[in-house]
Scaffold this motif. Structure first.
Motif, PDB file in Angstrom:
ATOM      1  N   SER A  19      10.683 -40.354  58.754  1.00 25.50           N
ATOM      2  CA  SER A  19      11.966 -40.056  58.695  1.00 25.50           C
ATOM      3  C   SER A  19      12.621 -39.727  57.731  1.00 25.50           C
ATOM      4  CB  SER A  19      12.646 -40.378  59.943  1.00 25.50           C
ATOM      5  OG  SER A  19      13.118 -41.678  59.817  1.00 25.50           O
ATOM      6  N   GLU A  20      13.005 -39.240  57.634  1.00 24.27           N
ATOM      7  CA  GLU A  20      14.917 -39.365  56.058  1.00 24.27           C
ATOM      8  C   GLU A  20      15.917 -39.461  56.912  1.00 24.27           C
ATOM      9  OE1 GLU A  20      15.409 -35.902  53.185  1.00 24.27           O
ATOM     10  OE2 GLU A  20      17.359 -35.687  53.991  1.00 24.27           O
ATOM     11  N   VAL A  21      16.282 -40.349  56.278  1.00 29.51           N
ATOM     12  CA  VAL A  21      18.050 -40.638  56.913  1.00 29.51           C
ATOM     13  C   VAL A  21      19.123 -41.221  55.429  1.00 29.51           C
ATOM     14  CG1 VAL A  21      18.638 -43.537  57.591  1.00 29.51           C
ATOM     15  CG2 VAL A  21      16.889 -42.789  58.704  1.00 29.51           C
ATOM     16  N   VAL A  22      19.722 -40.927  56.068  1.00 26.67           N
ATOM     17  CA  VAL A  22      20.585 -40.491  54.758  1.00 26.67           C
ATOM     18  C   VAL A  22      21.849 -41.649  55.405  1.00 26.67           C
ATOM     19  CG1 VAL A  22      22.861 -38.623  54.286  1.00 26.67           C
ATOM     20  CG2 VAL A  22      20.508 -37.877  54.814  1.00 26.67           C
ATOM     21  N   ILE A  23      22.144 -42.528  53.851  1.00 29.58           N
ATOM     22  CA  ILE A  23      23.116 -43.958  54.187  1.00 29.58           C
ATOM     23  C   ILE A  23      24.163 -43.244  53.685  1.00 29.58           C
ATOM     24  CG2 ILE A  23      23.393 -45.816  53.595  1.00 29.58           C
ATOM     25  CD1 ILE A  23      20.224 -46.624  53.417  1.00 29.58           C
ATOM     26  N   VAL A  24      25.273 -43.079  54.271  1.00 22.81           N
ATOM     27  CA  VAL A  24      26.937 -42.888  53.667  1.00 22.81           C
ATOM     28  C   VAL A  24      27.865 -44.256  53.922  1.00 22.81           C
ATOM     29  CG1 VAL A  24      26.587 -40.133  53.828  1.00 22.81           C
ATOM     30  CG2 VAL A  24      28.187 -41.819  56.234  1.00 22.81           C
ATOM     31  N   ASP A  25      28.542 -43.828  53.016  1.00 19.68           N
ATOM     32  CA  ASP A  25      29.862 -44.754  52.100  1.00 19.68           C
ATOM     33  C   ASP A  25      31.056 -44.408  53.258  1.00 19.68           C
ATOM     34  OD1 ASP A  25      32.166 -46.515  51.673  1.00 19.68           O
ATOM     35  OD2 ASP A  25      30.758 -47.020  49.654  1.00 19.68           O
ATOM     36  N   THR A  26      31.949 -45.295  53.890  1.00 14.97           N
ATOM     37  CA  THR A  26      33.331 -45.064  54.769  1.00 14.97           C
ATOM     38  C   THR A  26      34.073 -46.225  53.895  1.00 14.97           C
ATOM     39  OG1 THR A  26      31.607 -43.172  56.481  1.00 14.97           O
ATOM     40  CG2 THR A  26      34.248 -44.120  56.793  1.00 14.97           C
ATOM     41  N   ASN A  27      34.390 -45.591  53.618  1.00 20.56           N
ATOM     42  CA  ASN A  27      35.801 -47.046  53.217  1.00 20.56           C
ATOM     43  C   ASN A  27      35.226 -48.148  53.188  1.00 20.56           C
ATOM     44  OD1 ASN A  27      38.079 -45.393  53.956  1.00 20.56           O
ATOM     45  ND2 ASN A  27      37.763 -45.213  56.000  1.00 20.56           N
ATOM     46  N   GLY A  28      33.977 -48.403  52.465  1.00 19.66           N
ATOM     47  CA  GLY A  28      33.013 -49.562  52.253  1.00 19.66           C
ATOM     48  C   GLY A  28      32.005 -50.398  53.306  1.00 19.66           C
ATOM     49  N   VAL A  29      31.952 -49.286  54.508  1.00 18.00           N
ATOM     50  CA  VAL A  29      30.882 -50.010  55.291  1.00 18.00           C
ATOM     51  C   VAL A  29      30.056 -48.445  55.034  1.00 18.00           C
ATOM     52  CG1 VAL A  29      30.188 -49.935  57.738  1.00 18.00           C
ATOM     53  CG2 VAL A  29      32.867 -50.722  56.684  1.00 18.00           C
ATOM     54  N   LEU A  30      28.794 -49.397  55.425  1.00 14.05           N
ATOM     55  CA  LEU A  30      27.777 -47.936  55.537  1.00 14.05           C
ATOM     56  C   LEU A  30      27.166 -47.780  56.662  1.00 14.05           C
ATOM     57  CD1 LEU A  30      25.306 -49.166  52.058  1.00 14.05           C
ATOM     58  CD2 LEU A  30      27.239 -47.826  52.280  1.00 14.05           C
ATOM     59  N   SER A  31      27.145 -46.554  56.736  1.00 16.72           N
ATOM     60  CA  SER A  31      26.384 -46.419  57.961  1.00 16.72           C
ATOM     61  C   SER A  31      24.724 -45.081  57.901  1.00 16.72           C
ATOM     62  CB  SER A  31      26.600 -45.623  59.070  1.00 16.72           C
ATOM     63  OG  SER A  31      27.410 -44.414  58.590  1.00 16.72           O
ATOM     64  N   GLY A  32      24.263 -45.107  58.821  1.00 16.35           N
ATOM     65  CA  GLY A  32      23.243 -44.108  58.568  1.00 16.35           C
ATOM     66  C   GLY A  32      22.398 -43.223  59.157  1.00 16.35           C
ATOM     67  N   LYS A  33      22.413 -42.097  59.602  1.00 17.54           N
ATOM     68  CA  LYS A  33      21.232 -41.332  60.123  1.00 17.54           C
ATOM     69  C   LYS A  33      20.226 -40.300  59.843  1.00 17.54           C
ATOM     70  CE  LYS A  33      26.206 -39.467  62.071  1.00 17.54           C
ATOM     71  NZ  LYS A  33      26.696 -38.697  62.407  1.00 17.54           N
ATOM     72  N   VAL A  34      20.171 -40.740  61.030  1.00 13.10           N
ATOM     73  CA  VAL A  34      18.039 -39.946  60.325  1.00 13.10           C
ATOM     74  C   VAL A  34      18.967 -38.061  60.398  1.00 13.10           C
ATOM     75  CG1 VAL A  34      16.162 -38.761  62.113  1.00 13.10           C
ATOM     76  CG2 VAL A  34      17.181 -40.927  62.504  1.00 13.10           C
ATOM     77  N   ASN A  35      17.914 -37.687  59.336  1.00  9.68           N
ATOM     78  CA  ASN A  35      18.324 -36.405  58.622  1.00  9.68           C
ATOM     79  C   ASN A  35      17.826 -35.198  59.221  1.00  9.68           C
ATOM     80  OD1 ASN A  35      19.814 -34.572  57.381  1.00  9.68           O
ATOM     81  ND2 ASN A  35      19.051 -34.150  55.890  1.00  9.68           N
ATOM     82  N   LYS A  36      16.194 -36.379  59.253  1.00  9.53           N
ATOM     83  CA  LYS A  36      15.145 -35.112  59.588  1.00  9.53           C
ATOM     84  C   LYS A  36      13.883 -35.877  59.834  1.00  9.53           C
ATOM     85  CE  LYS A  36      15.322 -32.927  54.852  1.00  9.53           C
ATOM     86  NZ  LYS A  36      15.029 -32.119  53.503  1.00  9.53           N
ATOM     87  N   VAL A  37      12.760 -35.964  61.160  1.00 13.36           N
ATOM     88  CA  VAL A  37      11.490 -36.671  61.708  1.00 13.36           C
ATOM     89  C   VAL A  37      10.562 -35.642  60.795  1.00 13.36           C
ATOM     90  CG1 VAL A  37      10.732 -37.114  63.548  1.00 13.36           C
ATOM     91  CG2 VAL A  37      13.334 -36.221  63.675  1.00 13.36           C
TER      92      VAL A  37
END
Length: 124
Positions: A19-37
């Protein structure tokens, strides 16, 4: 170097891009979502049937699998987050470290003293 961006997840058993996971920074805290399978065997409309929290039954596409990662001061290391394995529904304590000038990302999930490591490759 930062883990922020798009990453191809690589199955540590088969070497297949999953998969492709996109990691983003929100106020210094990272999270990631599945962008493509990307797995050849995955169904495009697959749901997280094994999940046990509010993500149960949600589509894999767009699913938040990384939560709460924070940078360790003075190091190229982000930890104290969690990662979800949608196949098993298990959640692991997570730490990530960029490798090779940010071209790769070491992703290590822990349950107690046991851990599993994957190396993800930055998506083009």
């Amino acid at each position: 170097m930062t883990p922020v961006g798009a990453w191809n997840t690589i199955d540590d058993k088969t070497g297949e891009v999953k998969s492709e996971v996109v990691i983003v920074d929100t106020n210094g805290v990272l999270s990631g979502k599945v962008n493509k399978v990307l797995s050849k065997t995955a169904k495009p409309d697959a749901l997280c049937d094994a999940c046990t929290d509010e993500r149960k039954g949600k589509p894999l596409l767009g699913l938040e699998i990384i939560r709460g990662l924070k940078k360790t001061e003075g190091e190229d290391l982000w930890e104290a987050g969690q990662i979800l394995d949608p196949e098993s529904g298990k959640t692991y304590t997570l730490r990530v470290r960029p490798l090779e000038d940010g071209k790769k990302l070491q992703v290590r999930g822990y349950i107690g003293p046991f851990y599993r490591t994957q190396v993800w490759v930055r998506a083009q």
